[in-house]
Design a protein around this motif. Sequence first.
Motif, PDB file in Angstrom:
ATOM      1  N   ILE A   1       0.625  -1.305  -0.063  1.00 12.45           N
ATOM      2  CA  ILE A   1       0.180   0.169   0.126  1.00 12.45           C
ATOM      3  C   ILE A   1       1.004   1.308  -0.020  1.00 12.45           C
ATOM      4  N   ALA A   2       0.737   2.219  -0.837  1.00 10.41           N
ATOM      5  CA  ALA A   2       1.362   3.524  -0.947  1.00 10.41           C
ATOM      6  C   ALA A   2       0.636   4.575  -0.659  1.00 10.41           C
ATOM      7  N   VAL A   3       0.850   5.298   0.486  1.00  8.54           N
ATOM      8  CA  VAL A   3       0.101   6.546   0.833  1.00  8.54           C
ATOM      9  C   VAL A   3       0.907   7.985   0.673  1.00  8.54           C
ATOM     10  N   ASP A   4       0.340   8.653   0.067  1.00  7.02           N
ATOM     11  CA  ASP A   4       0.596  10.081  -0.163  1.00  7.02           C
ATOM     12  C   ASP A   4      -0.063  10.916   0.908  1.00  7.02           C
ATOM     13  N   TRP A   5       0.464  10.977   2.074  1.00  7.83           N
ATOM     14  CA  TRP A   5       0.050  11.503   3.310  1.00  7.83           C
ATOM     15  C   TRP A   5       0.186  13.023   3.456  1.00  7.83           C
ATOM     16  N   GLY A   6      -0.695  13.949   2.929  1.00  6.48           N
ATOM     17  CA  GLY A   6      -0.553  15.201   2.724  1.00  6.48           C
ATOM     18  C   GLY A   6      -1.002  15.948   4.350  1.00  6.48           C
ATOM     19  N   THR A   7      -1.011  17.383   4.232  1.00  5.62           N
ATOM     20  CA  THR A   7      -1.496  18.054   5.216  1.00  5.62           C
ATOM     21  C   THR A   7      -2.767  18.025   5.315  1.00  5.62           C
ATOM     22  N   THR A   8      -3.630  18.128   4.166  1.00  8.78           N
ATOM     23  CA  THR A   8      -4.893  18.353   4.213  1.00  8.78           C
ATOM     24  C   THR A   8      -5.694  17.101   3.648  1.00  8.78           C
ATOM     25  N   ASN A   9      -5.175  16.345   2.562  1.00  8.70           N
ATOM     26  CA  ASN A   9      -5.567  15.076   1.914  1.00  8.70           C
ATOM     27  C   ASN A   9      -4.734  13.956   2.106  1.00  8.70           C
ATOM     28  N   ARG A  10      -5.097  12.677   1.894  1.00  8.38           N
ATOM     29  CA  ARG A  10      -4.652  11.439   1.892  1.00  8.38           C
ATOM     30  C   ARG A  10      -4.877  10.706   0.486  1.00  8.38           C
ATOM     31  N   ARG A  11      -4.002  10.313  -0.024  1.00 12.58           N
ATOM     32  CA  ARG A  11      -4.188   9.261  -1.190  1.00 12.58           C
ATOM     33  C   ARG A  11      -3.574   8.026  -0.921  1.00 12.58           C
ATOM     34  N   ALA A  12      -4.079   6.696  -1.143  1.00 14.45           N
ATOM     35  CA  ALA A  12      -3.688   5.485  -0.716  1.00 14.45           C
ATOM     36  C   ALA A  12      -4.120   4.757  -2.017  1.00 14.45           C
ATOM     37  N   TYR A  13      -3.154   3.702  -2.297  1.00 15.34           N
ATOM     38  CA  TYR A  13      -3.073   3.040  -3.494  1.00 15.34           C
ATOM     39  C   TYR A  13      -2.590   1.397  -3.219  1.00 15.34           C
TER      40      TYR A  13
ATOM     41  N   ARG B   1      -8.361  12.763   5.402  1.00 17.30           N
ATOM     42  CA  ARG B   1      -7.847  12.504   6.402  1.00 17.30           C
ATOM     43  C   ARG B   1      -6.205  12.875   6.385  1.00 17.30           C
ATOM     44  N   GLY B   2      -5.896  14.145   6.100  1.00 20.19           N
ATOM     45  CA  GLY B   2      -4.571  14.521   6.346  1.00 20.19           C
ATOM     46  C   GLY B   2      -3.958  14.859   7.550  1.00 20.19           C
ATOM     47  N   VAL B   3      -2.629  15.186   7.777  1.00 15.73           N
ATOM     48  CA  VAL B   3      -2.206  15.249   9.060  1.00 15.73           C
ATOM     49  C   VAL B   3      -2.735  16.158   9.947  1.00 15.73           C
ATOM     50  N   LEU B   4      -3.496  17.363   9.468  1.00 16.32           N
ATOM     51  CA  LEU B   4      -3.943  18.384  10.364  1.00 16.32           C
ATOM     52  C   LEU B   4      -5.470  17.763  10.744  1.00 16.32           C
ATOM     53  N   ALA B   5      -6.022  16.627  10.511  1.00 20.65           N
ATOM     54  CA  ALA B   5      -7.319  16.094  10.776  1.00 20.65           C
ATOM     55  C   ALA B   5      -6.942  15.072  11.698  1.00 20.65           C
ATOM     56  N   MET B   6      -5.708  14.745  12.042  1.00 24.36           N
ATOM     57  CA  MET B   6      -5.157  13.302  12.561  1.00 24.36           C
ATOM     58  C   MET B   6      -4.578  13.792  14.062  1.00 24.36           C
ATOM     59  N   ALA B   7      -4.955  12.888  15.200  1.00 21.11           N
ATOM     60  CA  ALA B   7      -4.091  12.993  16.292  1.00 21.11           C
ATOM     61  C   ALA B   7      -2.989  11.748  16.240  1.00 21.11           C
ATOM     62  N   ALA B   8      -2.275  11.716  17.194  1.00 21.88           N
ATOM     63  CA  ALA B   8      -1.243  10.580  17.234  1.00 21.88           C
ATOM     64  C   ALA B   8      -2.059   9.170  17.415  1.00 21.88           C
ATOM     65  N   ALA B   9      -3.199   9.223  18.357  1.00 20.41           N
ATOM     66  CA  ALA B   9      -3.694   7.885  18.654  1.00 20.41           C
ATOM     67  C   ALA B   9      -4.706   7.600  17.281  1.00 20.41           C
ATOM     68  N   ASP B  10      -4.716   8.451  16.195  1.00 21.61           N
ATOM     69  CA  ASP B  10      -5.718   8.193  15.126  1.00 21.61           C
ATOM     70  C   ASP B  10      -4.829   7.289  14.035  1.00 21.61           C
ATOM     71  N   TYR B  11      -3.573   7.312  14.175  1.00 19.85           N
ATOM     72  CA  TYR B  11      -3.052   6.683  13.151  1.00 19.85           C
ATOM     73  C   TYR B  11      -3.028   5.065  13.103  1.00 19.85           C
ATOM     74  N   PRO B  12      -2.923   4.444  14.073  1.00 19.46           N
ATOM     75  CA  PRO B  12      -3.179   3.045  14.115  1.00 19.46           C
ATOM     76  C   PRO B  12      -4.535   2.580  13.445  1.00 19.46           C
ATOM     77  N   PRO B  13      -5.648   3.153  14.125  1.00 18.17           N
ATOM     78  CA  PRO B  13      -6.972   2.652  13.472  1.00 18.17           C
ATOM     79  C   PRO B  13      -6.948   3.051  11.930  1.00 18.17           C
ATOM     80  N   ALA B  14      -6.348   4.291  11.742  1.00 18.34           N
ATOM     81  CA  ALA B  14      -6.174   4.728  10.224  1.00 18.34           C
ATOM     82  C   ALA B  14      -5.751   3.815   9.216  1.00 18.34           C
ATOM     83  N   LEU B  15      -4.611   3.147   9.716  1.00 20.77           N
ATOM     84  CA  LEU B  15      -3.975   2.296   9.029  1.00 20.77           C
ATOM     85  C   LEU B  15      -4.537   0.902   8.853  1.00 20.77           C
ATOM     86  N   ALA B  16      -5.252   0.453  10.053  1.00 20.58           N
ATOM     87  CA  ALA B  16      -6.092  -0.653  10.080  1.00 20.58           C
ATOM     88  C   ALA B  16      -7.265  -0.493   9.114  1.00 20.58           C
TER      89      ALA B  16
END
Length: 299
Positions: free
Chosen positions: A13-25, A41-56
Amino acid sequence: MTSGTPPRDGAIIAVDWGTTNRRAYRIAADGSIGDHLRDDRGVLAMAAADYPPALAALRERLGDLPVIAAGMIGSTRGWHEAPYVSAPADLPALAAAALRIEAAGLTIVPGVSLLTDTRADVMRGEELQVLGAIAAGLAPADAVFCQPGTHNKWIVTEAARIVDVATVMTGELFALLKGHGILAGMLDGVVTDGPAFRAGIARGAGATDLGTALFEVRASVLLGHRAPDEAAAYASGVLIGSDVGARAIDGRTVHLLAEGALADLYKVAIEARGGVTVAVDATAAFLGGVHHLRGYLGL
């Protein structure tokens, strides 16, 4: 997924994880693209705890696969900071400095920095697009790239290595002028190519008095020299003209890593200053970068 071990089919899975947007392939072993998604779901919309469930959630959609992520996820505003690689930098250098988070099956691509006696600059995400464009045969190994955006990037490569980068706050300056200060309320018109925009390019190119040139937007409207609905196009031309005019592009080819209205405006400005533009598909460049980087990462 608890490790970065690739499955038998070699997909990632490749993710272009930007400031405001996220693209995954989902990228197969041969580089072909499967399912993909884009969201806010760019980084401005994420807290540290949000990343594990986002990856899942990404894996639930795209497959239980190793993840290679580039962009702002590796910044101080992201999940884990991936230190910059100093220019000159190529794909092997990015792979060697990549941040591996084994427990998450995640590899974060580092950005590239430039530090000289007179200048400092950084980028995250653009480096993979530029090097990916070269690796995928979309641009030569020695090239000039322009990536229009809120913060426009000028990137120079030699022998498939990034050797120079200059970031220009063109888009942000226009947004600030539009929303605050003496030009607020005057820049609400549509910005398109035309006489007003091209006049702005001519005024901004080579200008050593950018502040004066921008105040002229207001004065020219007040004095009836320019129609109010032309003010935005003229101001945009001044800013983009100043940006492009600061580059040595006369007679050179500039590879535009973007599409849409802003890229079209930069194309006009670059060609007005004697440059030749070649459009490069930014998504294809990013995917090419990830596909070739994975070989150096052993994924």
